[in-house]
Design a protein around this motif. Structure first.
Motif, PDB file in Angstrom:
ATOM      1  N   VAL A 153       0.830  -1.204   0.000  1.00 47.51           N
ATOM      2  CA  VAL A 153       0.000   0.000   0.000  1.00 47.51           C
ATOM      3  C   VAL A 153       0.862   1.250   0.000  1.00 47.51           C
ATOM      4  CG1 VAL A 153      -1.671   1.331   1.346  1.00 47.51           C
ATOM      5  CG2 VAL A 153      -1.996  -1.122   1.043  1.00 47.51           C
ATOM      6  N   LEU A 154       1.925   1.260   0.810  1.00 56.79           N
ATOM      7  CA  LEU A 154       2.795   2.431   0.841  1.00 56.79           C
ATOM      8  C   LEU A 154       3.453   2.648  -0.526  1.00 56.79           C
ATOM      9  CD1 LEU A 154       4.058   4.752   2.424  1.00 56.79           C
ATOM     10  CD2 LEU A 154       5.865   3.171   3.153  1.00 56.79           C
ATOM     11  N   GLU A 155       3.871   1.579  -1.165  1.00 55.39           N
ATOM     12  CA  GLU A 155       4.450   1.692  -2.502  1.00 55.39           C
ATOM     13  C   GLU A 155       3.435   2.264  -3.491  1.00 55.39           C
ATOM     14  OE1 GLU A 155       6.489  -1.184  -5.931  1.00 55.39           O
ATOM     15  OE2 GLU A 155       6.137  -1.951  -3.910  1.00 55.39           O
ATOM     16  N   PHE A 156       2.179   1.825  -3.367  1.00 57.98           N
ATOM     17  CA  PHE A 156       1.110   2.342  -4.228  1.00 57.98           C
ATOM     18  C   PHE A 156       0.894   3.831  -3.978  1.00 57.98           C
ATOM     19  CE2 PHE A 156      -3.360   3.434  -4.836  1.00 57.98           C
ATOM     20  CZ  PHE A 156      -3.580   3.020  -6.147  1.00 57.98           C
ATOM     21  N   ILE A 157       0.889   4.226  -2.710  1.00 55.73           N
ATOM     22  CA  ILE A 157       0.693   5.637  -2.366  1.00 55.73           C
ATOM     23  C   ILE A 157       1.794   6.496  -2.970  1.00 55.73           C
ATOM     24  CG2 ILE A 157       0.728   7.284  -0.442  1.00 55.73           C
ATOM     25  CD1 ILE A 157      -0.657   5.142   1.262  1.00 55.73           C
ATOM     26  N   LEU A 158       3.027   6.040  -2.870  1.00 54.61           N
ATOM     27  CA  LEU A 158       4.152   6.828  -3.351  1.00 54.61           C
ATOM     28  C   LEU A 158       4.186   6.913  -4.874  1.00 54.61           C
ATOM     29  CD1 LEU A 158       6.930   5.603  -0.887  1.00 54.61           C
ATOM     30  CD2 LEU A 158       5.756   7.805  -0.874  1.00 54.61           C
ATOM     31  N   SER A 159       3.735   5.858  -5.531  1.00 53.55           N
ATOM     32  CA  SER A 159       3.804   5.854  -6.996  1.00 53.55           C
ATOM     33  C   SER A 159       2.576   6.486  -7.653  1.00 53.55           C
ATOM     34  CB  SER A 159       3.990   4.424  -7.513  1.00 53.55           C
ATOM     35  OG  SER A 159       2.876   3.612  -7.160  1.00 53.55           O
ATOM     36  N   GLN A 160       1.403   6.302  -7.037  1.00 53.27           N
ATOM     37  CA  GLN A 160       0.159   6.756  -7.659  1.00 53.27           C
ATOM     38  C   GLN A 160      -0.409   8.040  -7.066  1.00 53.27           C
ATOM     39  OE1 GLN A 160      -0.907   5.128 -10.433  1.00 53.27           O
ATOM     40  NE2 GLN A 160       0.969   3.922 -10.129  1.00 53.27           N
ATOM     41  N   ARG A 161       0.020   8.386  -5.869  1.00 54.43           N
ATOM     42  CA  ARG A 161      -0.425   9.613  -5.206  1.00 54.43           C
ATOM     43  C   ARG A 161      -1.946   9.768  -5.180  1.00 54.43           C
ATOM     44  NH1 ARG A 161       4.112  12.998  -3.840  1.00 54.43           N
ATOM     45  NH2 ARG A 161       5.894  11.627  -4.145  1.00 54.43           N
ATOM     46  N   PRO A 162      -2.680   8.776  -4.634  1.00 58.51           N
ATOM     47  CA  PRO A 162      -4.134   8.942  -4.536  1.00 58.51           C
ATOM     48  C   PRO A 162      -4.477  10.086  -3.579  1.00 58.51           C
ATOM     49  CG  PRO A 162      -3.424   7.033  -3.277  1.00 58.51           C
ATOM     50  CD  PRO A 162      -2.219   7.502  -4.054  1.00 58.51           C
ATOM     51  N   PRO A 163      -5.635  10.724  -3.745  1.00 64.62           N
ATOM     52  CA  PRO A 163      -6.014  11.869  -2.909  1.00 64.62           C
ATOM     53  C   PRO A 163      -6.044  11.514  -1.424  1.00 64.62           C
ATOM     54  CG  PRO A 163      -7.483  11.658  -4.798  1.00 64.62           C
ATOM     55  CD  PRO A 163      -6.646  10.416  -4.777  1.00 64.62           C
ATOM     56  N   ASP A 164      -5.532  12.435  -0.596  1.00 68.19           N
ATOM     57  CA  ASP A 164      -5.597  12.343   0.872  1.00 68.19           C
ATOM     58  C   ASP A 164      -4.822  11.161   1.444  1.00 68.19           C
ATOM     59  OD1 ASP A 164      -7.298  14.584   1.013  1.00 68.19           O
ATOM     60  OD2 ASP A 164      -9.032  13.305   0.568  1.00 68.19           O
ATOM     61  N   ALA A 165      -3.955  10.530   0.669  1.00 76.16           N
ATOM     62  CA  ALA A 165      -3.225   9.362   1.172  1.00 76.16           C
ATOM     63  C   ALA A 165      -1.789   9.683   1.554  1.00 76.16           C
ATOM     64  CB  ALA A 165      -3.242   8.232   0.141  1.00 76.16           C
ATOM     65  N   LEU A 166      -1.240  10.789   1.058  1.00 70.54           N
ATOM     66  CA  LEU A 166       0.127  11.182   1.391  1.00 70.54           C
ATOM     67  C   LEU A 166       0.071  12.554   2.045  1.00 70.54           C
ATOM     68  CD1 LEU A 166       3.055  10.197   1.208  1.00 70.54           C
ATOM     69  CD2 LEU A 166       3.277  11.506  -0.913  1.00 70.54           C
ATOM     70  N   LEU A 167       0.430  12.612   3.332  1.00 67.35           N
ATOM     71  CA  LEU A 167       0.243  13.819   4.129  1.00 67.35           C
ATOM     72  C   LEU A 167       1.579  14.329   4.642  1.00 67.35           C
ATOM     73  CD1 LEU A 167      -2.667  12.329   6.266  1.00 67.35           C
ATOM     74  CD2 LEU A 167      -2.898  13.730   4.203  1.00 67.35           C
ATOM     75  N   PRO A 168       1.840  15.626   4.547  1.00 65.49           N
ATOM     76  CA  PRO A 168       3.070  16.174   5.134  1.00 65.49           C
ATOM     77  C   PRO A 168       3.094  15.918   6.638  1.00 65.49           C
ATOM     78  CG  PRO A 168       2.002  17.774   3.692  1.00 65.49           C
ATOM     79  CD  PRO A 168       1.025  16.663   3.883  1.00 65.49           C
ATOM     80  N   LEU A 169       4.247  15.519   7.150  1.00 64.05           N
ATOM     81  CA  LEU A 169       4.348  15.205   8.575  1.00 64.05           C
ATOM     82  C   LEU A 169       3.968  16.411   9.432  1.00 64.05           C
ATOM     83  CD1 LEU A 169       5.153  13.063  10.664  1.00 64.05           C
ATOM     84  CD2 LEU A 169       7.499  13.906  10.514  1.00 64.05           C
ATOM     85  N   GLY A 170       4.289  17.605   8.959  1.00 64.13           N
ATOM     86  CA  GLY A 170       3.975  18.805   9.726  1.00 64.13           C
ATOM     87  C   GLY A 170       2.499  19.138   9.806  1.00 64.13           C
ATOM     88  N   LYS A 171       1.687  18.458   9.013  1.00 61.63           N
ATOM     89  CA  LYS A 171       0.244  18.713   9.001  1.00 61.63           C
ATOM     90  C   LYS A 171      -0.548  17.728   9.852  1.00 61.63           C
ATOM     91  CE  LYS A 171       0.427  22.167   6.042  1.00 61.63           C
ATOM     92  NZ  LYS A 171       0.043  23.547   6.418  1.00 61.63           N
ATOM     93  N   VAL A 172       0.142  16.780  10.494  1.00 66.28           N
ATOM     94  CA  VAL A 172      -0.548  15.797  11.328  1.00 66.28           C
ATOM     95  C   VAL A 172       0.073  15.814  12.723  1.00 66.28           C
ATOM     96  CG1 VAL A 172      -1.021  14.354   9.309  1.00 66.28           C
ATOM     97  CG2 VAL A 172       0.969  13.842  10.754  1.00 66.28           C
ATOM     98  N   SER A 173      -0.625  15.229  13.662  1.00 63.58           N
ATOM     99  CA  SER A 173      -0.110  15.068  15.028  1.00 63.58           C
ATOM    100  C   SER A 173       0.096  13.590  15.299  1.00 63.58           C
ATOM    101  CB  SER A 173      -1.096  15.645  16.054  1.00 63.58           C
ATOM    102  OG  SER A 173      -1.257  17.039  15.870  1.00 63.58           O
ATOM    103  N   LEU A 174       1.309  13.256  15.748  1.00 62.39           N
ATOM    104  CA  LEU A 174       1.608  11.862  16.051  1.00 62.39           C
ATOM    105  C   LEU A 174       1.159  11.524  17.471  1.00 62.39           C
ATOM    106  CD1 LEU A 174       5.178  11.335  14.539  1.00 62.39           C
ATOM    107  CD2 LEU A 174       2.952  10.984  13.461  1.00 62.39           C
ATOM    108  N   LEU A 175       0.486  10.405  17.604  1.00 68.63           N
ATOM    109  CA  LEU A 175       0.166   9.832  18.903  1.00 68.63           C
ATOM    110  C   LEU A 175       1.232   8.797  19.227  1.00 68.63           C
ATOM    111  CD1 LEU A 175      -3.649   9.295  18.251  1.00 68.63           C
ATOM    112  CD2 LEU A 175      -2.555  11.258  19.371  1.00 68.63           C
ATOM    113  N   ALA A 176       1.131   8.144  20.381  1.00 65.99           N
ATOM    114  CA  ALA A 176       1.985   6.985  20.625  1.00 65.99           C
ATOM    115  C   ALA A 176       1.697   5.953  19.543  1.00 65.99           C
ATOM    116  CB  ALA A 176       1.708   6.403  22.006  1.00 65.99           C
ATOM    117  N   PRO A 177       2.697   5.180  19.101  1.00 70.00           N
ATOM    118  CA  PRO A 177       2.451   4.196  18.043  1.00 70.00           C
ATOM    119  C   PRO A 177       1.289   3.256  18.359  1.00 70.00           C
ATOM    120  CG  PRO A 177       4.800   4.398  18.461  1.00 70.00           C
ATOM    121  CD  PRO A 177       4.098   5.201  19.528  1.00 70.00           C
ATOM    122  N   VAL A 178       1.213   2.799  19.598  1.00 74.92           N
ATOM    123  CA  VAL A 178       0.055   2.041  20.088  1.00 74.92           C
ATOM    124  C   VAL A 178      -0.513   2.852  21.248  1.00 74.92           C
ATOM    125  CG1 VAL A 178      -0.786  -0.146  21.026  1.00 74.92           C
ATOM    126  CG2 VAL A 178       1.143  -0.141  19.419  1.00 74.92           C
TER     127      VAL A 178
END
Length: 338
Positions: A63-88
């Motif tokens: 899926v990540l490879e698909f996102i990087l190659s095809q750039r579907p809408p809303d699937a690739l987000l700049p890190l600065g535009k999101v907030s990271l939670l704990a991984p779990v």
């Protein structure tokens, strides 16, 4: 893969994967819907990902490879535009160990010996560690990997504030890392234990040291010395084992307000995660999503927490823990009620 749990401002926890340059997040569920036309059960949350094991990891890579190659809408987000939670954000359980020998030696001297500590250090230098009082008083530690159970509801992520409890005057960080169980099992042999690791992350087991020391006089605990809201910081990501072929050769650092306070290496773990998993799983089933911390990384390169140095945190301090190959876990200390 370097997996993250994030939100886009609405608080909804989503599963993603960092891109190679670390500047963007691939939103895996959006990518799966674009690629397959349907959502994937693997990407509903990180616990679902861990429970699905190798199948989920392989799907995530596709899926990540698909996102990087095809750039579907809303699937690739700049890190600065999101907030990271704990991984779990809410692990199935938290166990924290004392896997680094030098930490237990340093702590015994700092807490129990105080002004006598330099004398015991001289004894060790002159006659060897096994003749030192710190070693003789803690021989039981060498028999098995000891651990305590922490509060799985008090987890927070990177760049989130950590609230210093109102009842402590000695607030401390701990330079740690840890593993999430990815494959369940009981009575796991040591030589197969690594197969049960689902991923690695950075861990900061914040501690109220003055309270912890008083509690331990009662031969139980720690309790409120460790258990308070936001006390277990994890992040910034969960790194799958294929990304870290040799987990016992990683540099670990702690900085406070940009100044290096601690430095160490995973190579100095006396008890490895394989040792720990084999011990914990004796007559006890481990489940995907359970977390195991290493304990404080102290060794030949430095001391891994303030207790060992007589230095403690104050409100406004920014603590950064860094583990090679995983990333930086950053938290600002806030006063209670701020």
């Amino acid at each position: 893969m370097r997996l993250v749990t994030f939100h886009r401002g609405d608080g909804q926890a989503l599963v993603g994967a960092l891109t190679g340059d670390g500047r963007s997040v691939g939103y895996l569920q959006a990518g799966a819907r674009a690629m397959d036309g349907v959502s994937s059960p693997f990407f509903t949350d990180m616990l679902a990902f861990l429970r699905a094991g190798e199948e989920a990891r392989e799907k995530g890579e596709l899926v990540l490879e698909f996102i990087l190659s095809q750039r579907p809408p809303d699937a690739l987000l700049p890190l600065g535009k999101v907030s990271l939670l704990a991984p779990v954000p809410r692990p199935e359980s938290i166990r924290d160990c004392m896997a680094f020998e030098q930490h237990i030696i340093n702590s015994i001297r700092a807490v129990g010996f105080r002004t006598f500590a330099p004398v015991d250090e001289w004894i060790e230098r002159t006659f060897g560690r096994r003749r030192s009082l710190a070693y003789l008083l803690n021989r039981a530690w060498y028999e098995r990997p000891v651990y305590y159970k922490s509060n799985r509801f008090s987890v927070t992520g990177t760049d989130a504030p950590v609230v210093m409890p109102a009842y402590t005057k000695q607030f401390d960080y701990e330079l740690e890392w840890g593993v999430f169980i990815g494959r369940g099992g009981a009575d796991i042999p040591r030589d197969r234990a690594r197969q049960h690791i689902g991923g690695y992350t950075v861990f900061n087991d914040f501690s109220a040291r003055d309270i912890q020391m008083r509690e331990l006089r009662g031969r139980l605990g720690p309790a409120k010395g460790k258990d308070f809201d936001t006390g277990n910081a994890m992040g910034p990501c969960l790194v799958t084992p294929d990304e870290i072929p040799d987990p016992y050769s990683l540099t670990m650092l702690a900085r406070v307000n940009g100044q290096e306070w601690s430095r160490g290496s995973t190579s100095e773990m006396y008890w490895t995660f394989e040792d720990i998993i084999a011990y914990i799983s004796k007559d006890e089933t481990l489940y995907p999503g359970e977390f195991i911390g290493s304990g404080t990384c102290s060794g030949s390169q430095g001391r891994g927490c303030g207790l060992e140095m007589g230095r403690f945190l104050k409100p406004g301090d920014v603590v950064e823990l860094e583990v090679e190959g995983i990333g930086v876990l950053r938290n600002e200390v806030r006063s209670h009620g701020a």
